[in-house]
Write a protein that holds these residues in place. Sequence first.
Motif, short mmCIF file in Angstrom:
data_model
loop_
_atom_site.label_atom_id
_atom_site.label_comp_id
_atom_site.label_asym_id
_atom_site.label_seq_id
_atom_site.Cartn_x
_atom_site.Cartn_y
_atom_site.Cartn_z
N ALA A 68 78.58 6.18 36.52
CA ALA A 68 80.01 6.03 36.25
C ALA A 68 80.78 7.28 36.67
O ALA A 68 81.86 7.20 37.26
CB ALA A 68 80.24 5.74 34.77
N SER A 69 80.24 8.43 36.37
CA SER A 69 80.87 9.69 36.77
C SER A 69 80.89 9.81 38.29
O SER A 69 81.88 10.22 38.90
CB SER A 69 80.12 10.86 36.15
N CYS A 70 79.79 9.46 38.91
CA CYS A 70 79.68 9.49 40.36
C CYS A 70 80.72 8.55 40.99
O CYS A 70 81.38 8.91 41.96
CB CYS A 70 78.27 9.09 40.77
N LYS A 71 80.90 7.36 40.39
CA LYS A 71 81.88 6.40 40.90
C LYS A 71 83.29 7.00 40.88
O LYS A 71 84.06 6.82 41.81
CB LYS A 71 81.88 5.12 40.07
N ALA A 72 83.62 7.70 39.78
CA ALA A 72 84.94 8.31 39.68
C ALA A 72 85.14 9.33 40.79
O ALA A 72 86.24 9.45 41.35
CB ALA A 72 85.11 8.96 38.31
N VAL A 77 86.72 10.96 46.98
CA VAL A 77 86.25 11.73 48.15
C VAL A 77 85.36 10.95 49.11
O VAL A 77 85.00 11.46 50.16
CB VAL A 77 85.50 13.01 47.71
N GLY A 78 84.96 9.75 48.77
CA GLY A 78 84.09 8.98 49.66
C GLY A 78 82.64 9.05 49.24
O GLY A 78 82.28 9.67 48.24
N ARG A 79 81.79 8.41 50.02
CA ARG A 79 80.37 8.22 49.70
C ARG A 79 79.61 9.54 49.58
O ARG A 79 79.95 10.52 50.25
CB ARG A 79 79.71 7.35 50.76
N GLY A 100 79.24 2.08 45.91
CA GLY A 100 79.98 0.82 45.96
C GLY A 100 81.44 1.00 45.58
O GLY A 100 82.28 0.18 45.93
N ALA A 101 81.76 2.08 44.88
CA ALA A 101 83.12 2.34 44.45
C ALA A 101 83.87 3.26 45.41
O ALA A 101 85.00 3.64 45.15
CB ALA A 101 83.11 2.96 43.06
N ALA A 102 83.24 3.64 46.52
CA ALA A 102 83.84 4.60 47.45
C ALA A 102 85.14 4.08 48.05
O ALA A 102 85.34 2.88 48.16
CB ALA A 102 82.84 4.93 48.56
N LYS A 103 85.98 5.02 48.43
CA LYS A 103 87.23 4.68 49.09
C LYS A 103 86.93 3.82 50.31
O LYS A 103 85.98 4.06 51.03
CB LYS A 103 87.95 5.95 49.58
#
Length: 107
Positions: A68-72, A77-79, A100-103
């Motif tokens: 979840a933190s990584c997704k934020a 900033v992207g993958r 999966g949540a990357a810009k």
Amino acid sequence: MKLRTLAAVAALSASLFAGAALADGRVSAALEAPVAAKTKIVAGGAVFVCDGAECVAASAPSRAITAASCKALVKEVGRVSAFGGESKSLDAEDLGRCNGAAKSDAK
């Protein structure tokens, strides 16, 4: 009896302090594409400073090393190719969920 109680309280306090001290540490993320400019991002209760192809939180709570933190972070900033700290890192499955949540415009 009072001495025994005092000793127990002192031992409990010391263990809680030690646990809290170990919970904070450095967390970093390796970016697949470098950021254009130095940026600060708050994710998972940590302040990440992103510069080039790396984001670093110098003092982060243990909850900062989660998908979840990584997704934020990747939303901003992207993958990432790696995300973690000294004692824990996200595995391939968690990195996949994170990315999966990357810009959508990040590559």
